[in-house]
Design an enzyme around this catalytic site. Structure first.
Site, PDB file in Angstrom:
ATOM      1  N   HIS A 222       0.871  -1.186   0.000  1.00 57.75           N
ATOM      2  CA  HIS A 222       0.000   0.000   0.000  1.00 57.75           C
ATOM      3  C   HIS A 222       0.908   1.236   0.000  1.00 57.75           C
ATOM      4  O   HIS A 222       1.606   1.495  -0.970  1.00 57.75           O
ATOM      5  CB  HIS A 222      -0.917  -0.094   1.232  1.00 57.75           C
ATOM      6  CG  HIS A 222      -2.005   0.923   1.317  1.00 57.75           C
ATOM      7  ND1 HIS A 222      -2.379   1.730   0.281  1.00 57.75           N
ATOM      8  CD2 HIS A 222      -2.814   1.279   2.357  1.00 57.75           C
ATOM      9  CE1 HIS A 222      -3.376   2.523   0.661  1.00 57.75           C
ATOM     10  NE2 HIS A 222      -3.645   2.276   1.934  1.00 57.75           N
ATOM     11  N   HIS A 261      -1.976  -2.337  -9.762  1.00 56.45           N
ATOM     12  CA  HIS A 261      -3.004  -1.784  -8.870  1.00 56.45           C
ATOM     13  C   HIS A 261      -4.202  -2.718  -8.853  1.00 56.45           C
ATOM     14  O   HIS A 261      -4.539  -3.309  -9.872  1.00 56.45           O
ATOM     15  CB  HIS A 261      -3.436  -0.391  -9.342  1.00 56.45           C
ATOM     16  CG  HIS A 261      -4.101   0.402  -8.275  1.00 56.45           C
ATOM     17  ND1 HIS A 261      -5.435   0.278  -7.997  1.00 56.45           N
ATOM     18  CD2 HIS A 261      -3.610   1.305  -7.399  1.00 56.45           C
ATOM     19  CE1 HIS A 261      -5.733   1.078  -6.989  1.00 56.45           C
ATOM     20  NE2 HIS A 261      -4.656   1.713  -6.605  1.00 56.45           N
ATOM     21  N   ASP A 318       2.355   5.538  -6.665  1.00 53.82           N
ATOM     22  CA  ASP A 318       3.615   5.589  -5.919  1.00 53.82           C
ATOM     23  C   ASP A 318       4.829   5.744  -6.820  1.00 53.82           C
ATOM     24  O   ASP A 318       5.908   6.086  -6.355  1.00 53.82           O
ATOM     25  CB  ASP A 318       3.764   4.318  -5.066  1.00 53.82           C
ATOM     26  CG  ASP A 318       2.736   4.284  -3.956  1.00 53.82           C
ATOM     27  OD1 ASP A 318       2.361   5.361  -3.483  1.00 53.82           O
ATOM     28  OD2 ASP A 318       2.293   3.184  -3.596  1.00 53.82           O
TER      29      ASP A 318
HETATM   30  N1  COA Z   1       5.350  -6.438 -10.508  1.00 50.67           N
HETATM   31  C1  COA Z   1       5.286  -7.655 -11.077  1.00 50.67           C
HETATM   32  N2  COA Z   1       4.170  -8.390 -11.146  1.00 50.67           N
HETATM   33  C2  COA Z   1       3.059  -7.835 -10.649  1.00 50.67           C
HETATM   34  C3  COA Z   1       3.034  -6.572 -10.059  1.00 50.67           C
HETATM   35  C4  COA Z   1       4.248  -5.870 -10.006  1.00 50.67           C
HETATM   36  N3  COA Z   1       4.317  -4.660  -9.453  1.00 50.67           N
HETATM   37  N4  COA Z   1       1.791  -6.278  -9.642  1.00 50.67           N
HETATM   38  C5  COA Z   1       1.050  -7.344  -9.932  1.00 50.67           C
HETATM   39  N5  COA Z   1       1.802  -8.275 -10.533  1.00 50.67           N
HETATM   40  C6  COA Z   1       1.368  -9.571 -10.999  1.00 50.67           C
HETATM   41  C7  COA Z   1       1.343 -10.574  -9.843  1.00 50.67           C
HETATM   42  O1  COA Z   1       2.575 -11.212  -9.695  1.00 50.67           O
HETATM   43  C8  COA Z   1       0.265 -11.483 -10.269  1.00 50.67           C
HETATM   44  O2  COA Z   1       0.761 -12.350 -11.233  1.00 50.67           O
HETATM   45  P1  COA Z   1       0.414 -13.898 -11.166  1.00 50.67           P
HETATM   46  O3  COA Z   1      -1.098 -13.957 -11.298  1.00 50.67           O
HETATM   47  O4  COA Z   1       1.170 -14.454 -12.320  1.00 50.67           O
HETATM   48  O5  COA Z   1       0.887 -14.376  -9.838  1.00 50.67           O
HETATM   49  C9  COA Z   1      -0.726 -10.565 -10.974  1.00 50.67           C
HETATM   50  O6  COA Z   1       0.029  -9.475 -11.432  1.00 50.67           O
HETATM   51  C10 COA Z   1      -1.837 -10.093 -10.069  1.00 50.67           C
HETATM   52  O7  COA Z   1      -1.230  -9.573  -8.911  1.00 50.67           O
HETATM   53  P2  COA Z   1      -2.013  -9.439  -7.560  1.00 50.67           P
HETATM   54  O8  COA Z   1      -1.057  -9.244  -6.435  1.00 50.67           O
HETATM   55  O9  COA Z   1      -3.028 -10.526  -7.418  1.00 50.67           O
HETATM   56  O10 COA Z   1      -2.796  -8.126  -7.790  1.00 50.67           O
HETATM   57  P3  COA Z   1      -3.401  -7.296  -6.664  1.00 50.67           P
HETATM   58  O11 COA Z   1      -4.535  -6.604  -7.244  1.00 50.67           O
HETATM   59  O12 COA Z   1      -3.688  -8.048  -5.433  1.00 50.67           O
HETATM   60  O13 COA Z   1      -2.156  -6.393  -6.314  1.00 50.67           O
HETATM   61  C11 COA Z   1      -0.756  -4.708  -5.805  1.00 50.67           C
HETATM   62  C12 COA Z   1      -2.114  -5.079  -6.367  1.00 50.67           C
HETATM   63  C13 COA Z   1      -0.684  -3.201  -5.734  1.00 50.67           C
HETATM   64  C14 COA Z   1      -0.598  -5.306  -4.396  1.00 50.67           C
HETATM   65  C15 COA Z   1       0.364  -5.267  -6.709  1.00 50.67           C
HETATM   66  O14 COA Z   1       0.207  -4.745  -8.000  1.00 50.67           O
HETATM   67  C16 COA Z   1       1.760  -4.978  -6.181  1.00 50.67           C
HETATM   68  O15 COA Z   1       2.274  -5.705  -5.354  1.00 50.67           O
HETATM   69  N6  COA Z   1       2.394  -3.853  -6.672  1.00 50.67           N
HETATM   70  C17 COA Z   1       3.693  -3.471  -6.167  1.00 50.67           C
HETATM   71  C18 COA Z   1       3.541  -2.693  -4.859  1.00 50.67           C
HETATM   72  C19 COA Z   1       2.945  -1.335  -5.066  1.00 50.67           C
HETATM   73  O16 COA Z   1       3.336  -0.585  -5.952  1.00 50.67           O
HETATM   74  N7  COA Z   1       2.013  -0.982  -4.188  1.00 50.67           N
HETATM   75  C20 COA Z   1       1.342   0.304  -4.205  1.00 50.67           C
HETATM   76  C21 COA Z   1      -0.052   0.176  -4.721  1.00 50.67           C
HETATM   77  S1  COA Z   1      -0.818   1.759  -4.965  1.00 50.67           S
END
Ligand code: COA
Length: 397
Positions: A222, A261, A318
């Site tokens: 987050h 996201h 971010d």
């Molecule tokens: N880098 C690489 N792969 C990513 C990714 C990233 N930043 N964000 C998502 N993915 C991939 C995941 O590995 C997953 O792949 P898979 O299905 O092959 O395992 C897929 O995309 C879905 O990811 P998921 O974590 O289920 O999506 P989510 O909706 O729960 O996650 C976040 C959203 C923000 C947690 C995720 O995008 C993330 O961890 N981003 C990096 C941290 C970040 O920038 N956070 C700030 C958010 S505002």
């Protein structure tokens, strides 16, 4: 009793209503009470957005002047908060300090028999005003410097800058920081806001709810992401190394911070605004951060499309926060605190909205533990090797 998990992470589950902001993920649109952030960010101040969130309307000029003066009059911290901040070890993590600082604000207020404090719009405005003062005080205390008194002649964002840097920001710096505050002020039922609403739904007061929100913002999935974007920019060093860096990150099964996201299926609309602001501020400072961020975003888009075909992963809010706040002078471990200085308005407005239509938020879990069985008398229980075998039946994992 629930028999199956409906959706881990509550993805796609609507858990409540709000009139405050709307995230339209497929369109890449974010609106505050119907106003598009692309219209708001370049043309209104943070104070106007705070007024919009709390009172439902953008203020007229005279209303804005009075409102800005009111907020400015609420910035000074209670002496006990400053005393507590001074007692914290200087190497404490800034988000830990902010969580403590917010929590101390209610110590000096009269409380009701339940222990709760009056939680209304004025209380919320006090929190909005003082959060920035706490963050600025710690920015200086950890460097061995005295906290600076708030300046009533400056608007919220400019005053925050001045309380940290001990100088008045240039017009461009003040504008860029103000726009950042506008863009981060609210984001529907994100994790920290939901956390605040869950806490408020128990009738816990505003300070409890905002402390919970600060704690929830901390994590890297987050609000903790921008400092890790900065780690990435520092590691890359030159734009041509971005692509290999992304490949290495993904090969280790890690994520590219600042990308992806839960809601947005296109580029986060806030990223576009912050991209522009980071570019302008970066040009002024002459640093390499913006240029590196552009290279990283391009490389990440390319590699993620190759490695995760069919998945759409774009820059989130971010991503350009990192070069922007670095070029404005904040250390990377304070980025999440600066985020909180803005989002405290959204959190507080959501808490008041929760109180106005409250129902205790209490979901169910699908129980997947052992079936009901008889209690073993202590003399009949076998020894367990918990130190070397944390997987004993029933160990939490
Ligand atoms: N880098 C690489 N792969 C990513 C990714 C990233 N930043 N964000 C998502 N993915 C991939 C995941 O590995 C997953 O792949 P898979 O299905 O092959 O395992 C897929 O995309 C879905 O990811 P998921 O974590 O289920 O999506 P989510 O909706 O729960 O996650 C976040 C959203 C923000 C947690 C995720 O995008 C993330 O961890 N981003 C990096 C941290 C970040 O920038 N956070 C700030 C958010 S505002």
């Amino acid at each position: 009793m629930a028999s199956q998990v409906v959706n881990p992470g509550l993805e796609g589950i609507v858990v409540g209503e709000t009139v405050l902001s709307n995230v339209e993920g497929e369109l890449g649109r974010l609106t505050y009470r119907g106003y598009d952030i692309h219209e708001l960010a370049p043309s209104v101040t943070y104070e106007e957005v705070v007024h919009l969130l709390f009172y439902g309307v953008l203020p007229s000029q005279s209303e804005l002047d009075a409102f800005a003066a009111k907020l400015a009059g609420l910035r000074t911290l209670p002496p006990t908060t400053l005393e507590i901040l001074r007692a914290i070890p200087r190497d404490a993590w800034p988000m830990d300090v902010l969580r403590t600082g917010i929590s101390t604000l209610s110590h000096v207020l009269p409380h009701q028999p339940s222990g709760a404090h009056v939680s209304d719009v004025d209380a919320a405005l006090g929190l909005v005003a003082k959060t920035a003062t706490i963050v600025a005080a710690w920015n200086r205390l950890r460097r061995g410097l005295e906290p600076l008194a708030p300046r009533a002649d400056l608007r919220h964002a400019a005053n925050f800058y001045a309380m940290c840097a001990d100088r008045t920001p240039t017009a461009e710096q003040a504008k860029a920081l103000d726009a950042y505050f506008v863009l981060l002020a609210d984001h529907s039922y994100n994790a920290s806001t939901f956390s605040a609403r869950v806490t408020a739904s128990t009738n816990a007061d505003l300070w409890c709810s905002i402390t919970a929100a600060v704690a929830t913002l901390t994590g890297e999935l987050h609000g903790g992401a921008p400092s890790q974007v900065m780690d990435t920019l520092e590691a890359i060093q030159t734009p041509d190394r971005a692509e290999q860096y992304v490949r290495d990150v993904l090969a280790r099964g890690k994520r590219v911070m600042g990308m992806g996201h839960r809601e947005y299926k296109v580029r986060d609309p806030r990223a576009a605004e912050l991209d522009r602001n980071a570019k302008e501020v970066g040009v002024q400072t002459g640093s390499q951060w913006y240029e590196l961020a552009v290279a990283l975003e391009q490389a990440a888009n390319k590699v993620l499309q190759e490695e995760k075909p069919g998945k759409r992963i774009y820059a989130n809010v971010d991503f350009y926060t990192a070069p922007l706040l670095a070029d404005l002078g904040w250390p990377k471990d304070e980025f999440t605190c600066v985020f909180a200085c803005s989002r405290v308005a959204g959190w507080s407005a959501h808490v008041l909205e929760q109180y106005a239509h409250n129902r205790l938020i209490r979901p169910q879990a699908a129980y997947v533990g052992p079936a009901v069985h008889a209690l073993e008398p202590i003399t009949e229980r076998p020894p367990h090797d918990l130190a070397t075998n944390g997987t004993a039946a029933g160990a939490v994992r």
